[in-house]
Motif scaffolding. Structure first.
Motif, mmCIF file in Angstrom:
data_model
loop_
_atom_site.group_PDB
_atom_site.id
_atom_site.type_symbol
_atom_site.label_atom_id
_atom_site.label_comp_id
_atom_site.label_asym_id
_atom_site.label_seq_id
_atom_site.Cartn_x
_atom_site.Cartn_y
_atom_site.Cartn_z
ATOM 1 N N LYS A 150 0.820 -1.214 0.000
ATOM 2 C CA LYS A 150 0.000 0.000 0.000
ATOM 3 C C LYS A 150 0.855 1.266 0.000
ATOM 4 O O LYS A 150 0.441 2.297 -0.521
ATOM 5 C CB LYS A 150 -0.917 0.011 1.227
ATOM 6 N N THR A 151 2.039 1.189 0.628
ATOM 7 C CA THR A 151 2.874 2.379 0.782
ATOM 8 C C THR A 151 4.063 2.383 -0.178
ATOM 9 O O THR A 151 5.018 3.134 0.027
ATOM 10 C CB THR A 151 3.376 2.479 2.232
ATOM 11 N N ASP A 154 5.254 5.880 -1.546
ATOM 12 C CA ASP A 154 5.443 7.009 -0.636
ATOM 13 C C ASP A 154 6.334 6.607 0.531
ATOM 14 O O ASP A 154 5.898 5.876 1.420
ATOM 15 C CB ASP A 154 4.074 7.472 -0.133
ATOM 16 N N ALA A 157 4.888 7.548 4.015
ATOM 17 C CA ALA A 157 3.861 6.610 4.476
ATOM 18 C C ALA A 157 4.484 5.289 4.909
ATOM 19 O O ALA A 157 4.049 4.684 5.902
ATOM 20 C CB ALA A 157 2.832 6.382 3.370
ATOM 21 N N HIS A 228 0.370 14.927 9.890
ATOM 22 C CA HIS A 228 0.485 14.027 8.740
ATOM 23 C C HIS A 228 0.332 12.567 9.170
ATOM 24 O O HIS A 228 -0.265 11.771 8.436
ATOM 25 C CB HIS A 228 1.824 14.238 8.038
ATOM 26 N N HIS A 231 -3.273 11.782 9.455
ATOM 27 C CA HIS A 231 -3.841 11.682 8.108
ATOM 28 C C HIS A 231 -3.513 10.319 7.480
ATOM 29 O O HIS A 231 -4.394 9.656 6.910
ATOM 30 C CB HIS A 231 -3.296 12.807 7.237
ATOM 31 N N LEU A 232 -2.256 9.898 7.596
ATOM 32 C CA LEU A 232 -1.852 8.620 7.005
ATOM 33 C C LEU A 232 -2.544 7.443 7.684
ATOM 34 O O LEU A 232 -2.976 6.495 7.023
ATOM 35 C CB LEU A 232 -0.332 8.462 7.105
ATOM 36 N N GLU A 234 -5.397 7.344 9.111
ATOM 37 C CA GLU A 234 -6.794 7.271 8.678
ATOM 38 C C GLU A 234 -6.892 6.826 7.230
ATOM 39 O O GLU A 234 -7.710 5.967 6.881
ATOM 40 C CB GLU A 234 -7.455 8.639 8.853
ATOM 41 N N ARG A 235 -6.043 7.386 6.375
ATOM 42 C CA ARG A 235 -6.105 7.065 4.945
ATOM 43 C C ARG A 235 -5.880 5.581 4.688
ATOM 44 O O ARG A 235 -6.560 4.979 3.842
ATOM 45 C CB ARG A 235 -5.059 7.890 4.196
ATOM 46 N N TYR A 236 -4.929 4.981 5.405
ATOM 47 C CA TYR A 236 -4.573 3.585 5.157
ATOM 48 C C TYR A 236 -5.186 2.628 6.178
ATOM 49 O O TYR A 236 -4.838 1.448 6.190
ATOM 50 C CB TYR A 236 -3.053 3.442 5.155
#
Length: 276
Positions: A150-151, A154, A157, A228, A231-232, A234-236
Motif C-alpha cells: 500500500k505504501t 510514498d 507513508a 500528517h 492523516h496517514l 486514517e487514509r490507510y
C-alpha cells in the motif's frame, strides 16, 4: 557491489536459506558497498517478494491461534513470530531498493535492520526445529507485506505505517508473550522467552530507525509530523495498538509523551508542539 540493486536481488529470492544467508552476507559487506542514492529504483519485478511455497498464506482472521501452554501451541506461536521476522527481512530490503534520493545513512540503517531480522528468523527457526517443526509447517498471513504494498509509492507513508506502526505493535505484544511462556515453566518455553529478549531489544532499535527517518522525511517535505501521521493512519486504516502499551520500550524507540497519549486515548488530540 551496489547496495540497492543487490537488495532487490536478495528480495526476489524464494529459497529461505539462500535469502537469509545472502542478507547476512550483504550486511557484513556494508562498509565496502557503493550506494546509488540518487538513481531511480530499478524496474519492479512481478510477484515481490520472493517467497517459498510454504507456509500457506491465509487471511489474518483464518490463521488459527493456540495457547502456549502446550508444546503444540508453542510451536504454532513461534512459527507465527518467525514468519513476522521473515517478512521483516523483506520489508527492510524493500525499503533499501525502492526509495531513491535518501542519504547513505538511510540505506545503511535498513541494511542493519535486514541483517538483524535475518538473525532473529534464524534463532526462531532453530528453536522451532527443537520442537519437531520447521518454518512452513503452519499457515501464516501477510499483514505486514500488505501495508508494504500500500505504501510502495510514498517513503513517508512507509516509515510511518510499517516500522513505527505495525512493527511497533511487537514492542507491546512481546512482554505479554514472554510472560505466558515463562508461566508454563517448560524448558523449551523458557528458552523461547530468552530468544524474545534479544529480539525485543533489537526491535526497539528498528522502530527507532523508522521514527528517525519518518521525522527526517517530514522535515524535508515541510510537513507537520503529527498532523500528517494522523492523516496517514486514517487514509490507510492503520491499526491502533492494543493495550497495554509498552511505554518504556516505545520511549526508547523515540515515541514522545504526546504521541503515547494519542495512541492510548485516540480521542485525545496530540500537541502540535511535541512532534512525533
Amino acid at each position: 557491489m551496489e547496495l540497492r540493486h543487490r537488495a532487490l536481488q536478495v528480495l526476489c529470492l524464494a529459497d529461505v536459506d539462500q535469502k537469509v544467508a545472502e542478507t547476512l552476507e550483504l550486511h557484513t559487506q556494508a562498509a565496502s558497498l557503493s550506494i546509488a542514492e540518487a538513481e531511480a529504483a530499478p524496474p519492479e519485478p512481478v510477484d515481490l517478494p520472493g517467497r517459498p511455497d510454504r507456509p500457506e498464506l491465509l487471511a489474518h482472521s483464518a490463521v488459527a491461534r493456540r495457547s502456549p501452554a502446550t508444546p503444540g501451541g508453542r510451536a504454532v506461536l513461534l512459527h507465527a513470530i518467525a514468519h513476522i521476522e521473515f517478512n521483516a527481512i523483506n520489508l527492510a530490503l524493500d525499503a533499501i531498493w525502492r526509495f531513491s534520493d535518501m542519504p547513505r545513512a538511510y540505506y545503511l540503517d535498513w541494511l542493519k535492520v535486514a541483517g538483524e531480522e535475518a538473525r532473529h528468523f534464524s534463532l526462531l527457526r532453530e528453536h522451532l526445529r527443537t520442537l519437531g517443526h520447521d518454518y512452513g509447517d503452519f499457515p501464516a498471513h501477510q499483514g505486514l507485506w500488505t501495508m508494504c504494498e500500500k505504501t510502495a509509492h510514498d517513503a513517508i507513508a512507509r516509515m510511518a505505517l510499517v516500522p513505527r506502526t505495525l512493527e511497533a505493535r511487537g514492542l507491546d505484544a512481546t512482554p505479554l508473550i514472554q510472560r505466558k511462556l515463562r508461566q508454563t515453566g517448560a524448558a523449551d518455553a523458557l528458552a523461547a522467552a530468552n530468544i524474545l529478549d534479544t529480539i525485543l531489544r533489537e526491535e526497539i532499535g528498528h522502530v527507532a530507525i523508522g521514527n528517525f527517518w519518518y521525522r527526517w522525511l517530514c522535515e524535508r517535505a515541510q510537513l507537520d509530523p503529527q498532523v500528517h501521521y494522523a492523516h496517514l493512519a486514517e487514509r490507510y486504516a492503520a491499526p491502533r495498538p492494543r493495550p497495554p502499551l509498552n511505554t518504556e520500550a516505545r520511549r526508547r524507540a523515540g515515541f514522545t509523551e504526546s504521541e503515547l497519549a494519542w495512541l492510548a486515548y485516540g480521542d485525545t488530540e496530540p500537541s502540535r508542539d511535541d512532534a512525533f
